[in-house]
Scaffold this motif. Sequence first.
Motif, mmCIF file in Angstrom:
data_model
loop_
_atom_site.group_PDB
_atom_site.id
_atom_site.type_symbol
_atom_site.label_atom_id
_atom_site.label_comp_id
_atom_site.label_asym_id
_atom_site.label_seq_id
_atom_site.Cartn_x
_atom_site.Cartn_y
_atom_site.Cartn_z
ATOM 1 N N SER A 59 0.811 -1.219 0.000
ATOM 2 C CA SER A 59 0.000 0.000 0.000
ATOM 3 C C SER A 59 0.845 1.270 0.000
ATOM 4 N N GLY A 60 2.151 1.150 -0.020
ATOM 5 C CA GLY A 60 3.023 2.327 -0.072
ATOM 6 C C GLY A 60 4.015 2.350 1.074
ATOM 7 N N LEU A 61 4.590 3.513 1.286
ATOM 8 C CA LEU A 61 5.597 3.679 2.328
ATOM 9 C C LEU A 61 4.924 3.874 3.686
ATOM 10 N N ILE A 62 5.456 3.203 4.688
ATOM 11 C CA ILE A 62 5.007 3.394 6.059
ATOM 12 C C ILE A 62 6.234 3.807 6.853
ATOM 13 N N SER A 63 6.178 4.981 7.451
ATOM 14 C CA SER A 63 7.314 5.452 8.238
ATOM 15 C C SER A 63 6.921 5.478 9.709
ATOM 16 N N GLY A 64 7.900 5.249 10.563
ATOM 17 C CA GLY A 64 7.650 5.249 11.998
ATOM 18 C C GLY A 64 8.933 5.493 12.755
ATOM 19 N N LYS A 65 8.808 5.582 14.062
ATOM 20 C CA LYS A 65 9.989 5.786 14.894
ATOM 21 C C LYS A 65 9.751 5.210 16.279
ATOM 22 N N THR A 66 10.851 4.902 16.975
ATOM 23 C CA THR A 66 10.776 4.478 18.361
ATOM 24 C C THR A 66 10.985 5.703 19.242
ATOM 25 N N ASN A 67 10.585 5.602 20.483
ATOM 26 C CA ASN A 67 10.721 6.730 21.399
ATOM 27 C C ASN A 67 12.156 6.867 21.898
ATOM 28 N N ALA A 68 12.571 8.097 22.146
ATOM 29 C CA ALA A 68 13.865 8.356 22.771
ATOM 30 C C ALA A 68 13.680 8.245 24.285
ATOM 31 N N TYR A 69 14.701 7.727 24.979
ATOM 32 C CA TYR A 69 14.604 7.601 26.430
ATOM 33 C C TYR A 69 15.992 7.625 27.042
ATOM 34 N N LYS A 70 16.027 7.749 28.359
ATOM 35 C CA LYS A 70 17.273 7.728 29.106
ATOM 36 C C LYS A 70 17.255 6.519 30.034
ATOM 37 N N LYS A 71 18.342 5.764 30.016
ATOM 38 C CA LYS A 71 18.449 4.556 30.826
ATOM 39 C C LYS A 71 19.521 4.766 31.887
ATOM 40 N N ALA A 72 19.241 4.298 33.100
ATOM 41 C CA ALA A 72 20.202 4.392 34.194
ATOM 42 C C ALA A 72 20.484 3.001 34.733
ATOM 43 N N ILE A 73 21.773 2.689 34.884
ATOM 44 C CA ILE A 73 22.199 1.445 35.524
ATOM 45 C C ILE A 73 22.703 1.836 36.914
ATOM 46 N N VAL A 74 22.049 1.303 37.942
ATOM 47 C CA VAL A 74 22.332 1.678 39.326
ATOM 48 C C VAL A 74 22.976 0.498 40.025
ATOM 49 N N GLN A 75 24.139 0.730 40.654
ATOM 50 C CA GLN A 75 24.805 -0.310 41.421
ATOM 51 C C GLN A 75 24.561 -0.051 42.902
ATOM 52 N N VAL A 76 24.030 -1.064 43.588
ATOM 53 C CA VAL A 76 23.726 -0.918 45.009
ATOM 54 C C VAL A 76 24.827 -1.547 45.845
ATOM 55 N N LYS A 77 24.803 -1.243 47.137
ATOM 56 C CA LYS A 77 25.821 -1.712 48.061
ATOM 57 C C LYS A 77 25.811 -3.240 48.142
ATOM 58 N N GLU A 78 26.981 -3.823 48.387
ATOM 59 C CA GLU A 78 27.124 -5.280 48.484
ATOM 60 C C GLU A 78 26.231 -5.815 49.602
ATOM 61 N N GLY A 79 25.498 -6.871 49.277
ATOM 62 C CA GLY A 79 24.597 -7.469 50.257
ATOM 63 C C GLY A 79 23.164 -6.976 50.158
ATOM 64 N N GLU A 80 22.925 -5.872 49.459
ATOM 65 C CA GLU A 80 21.575 -5.343 49.283
ATOM 66 C C GLU A 80 21.066 -5.713 47.893
ATOM 67 N N SER A 81 19.753 -5.714 47.728
ATOM 68 C CA SER A 81 19.171 -6.092 46.461
ATOM 69 C C SER A 81 17.834 -5.395 46.292
ATOM 70 N N ILE A 82 17.386 -5.296 45.045
ATOM 71 C CA ILE A 82 16.082 -4.749 44.704
ATOM 72 C C ILE A 82 15.276 -5.864 44.075
ATOM 73 N N ASP A 83 14.095 -6.128 44.617
ATOM 74 C CA ASP A 83 13.222 -7.150 44.059
ATOM 75 C C ASP A 83 12.034 -6.445 43.408
ATOM 76 N N PHE A 84 12.004 -6.455 42.078
ATOM 77 C CA PHE A 84 10.959 -5.751 41.334
ATOM 78 C C PHE A 84 9.610 -6.450 41.430
ATOM 79 N N TYR A 85 9.591 -7.699 41.807
ATOM 80 C CA TYR A 85 8.359 -8.462 41.783
ATOM 81 C C TYR A 85 7.538 -8.313 43.068
ATOM 82 N N THR A 86 8.171 -7.908 44.182
ATOM 83 C CA THR A 86 7.414 -7.720 45.428
ATOM 84 C C THR A 86 7.186 -6.259 45.751
ATOM 85 N N ASN A 87 8.106 -5.353 45.352
ATOM 86 C CA ASN A 87 7.917 -3.915 45.603
ATOM 87 C C ASN A 87 6.931 -3.336 44.614
ATOM 88 N N ILE A 88 6.111 -2.419 45.096
ATOM 89 C CA ILE A 88 5.140 -1.784 44.203
ATOM 90 C C ILE A 88 5.497 -0.334 44.017
#
Length: 96
Positions: free
Chosen positions: A67-96
């Motif tokens: 049917s012709g040309l279809i143009s599109g784009k993905t969104n721009a975003y900023k990603k952060a990688i965070v390192q936490v202290k040894e022995g600590e952890s983040i559980d994404f499945y239990t925290n809301i």
Amino acid sequence: MSVIIKPIVTEKITKDGELFNRFGFVVDKKANKVEIKKAVEAAFGVSVVAVNTMNYRADRSVKYTKSGLISGKTNAYKKAIVQVKEGESIDFYTNI
């Protein structure tokens, strides 16, 4: 202003979390490392050791179809990688 938009849950980030205590987040484009550190410490109750950020640009694509040309784009975003202290952890499945 909400600094943390959503956590990144991929195989690579999950492996980094288990081995090196690093967790990924999509954050606000205008947020700096100090704001990201304070937001993660307040939201999850952990001590942050290091914050690395990456800006991803919007990728544009063009598809040729019957049917012709279809143009599109993905969104721009900023990603952060965070390192936490040894022995600590983040559980994404239990925290809301």
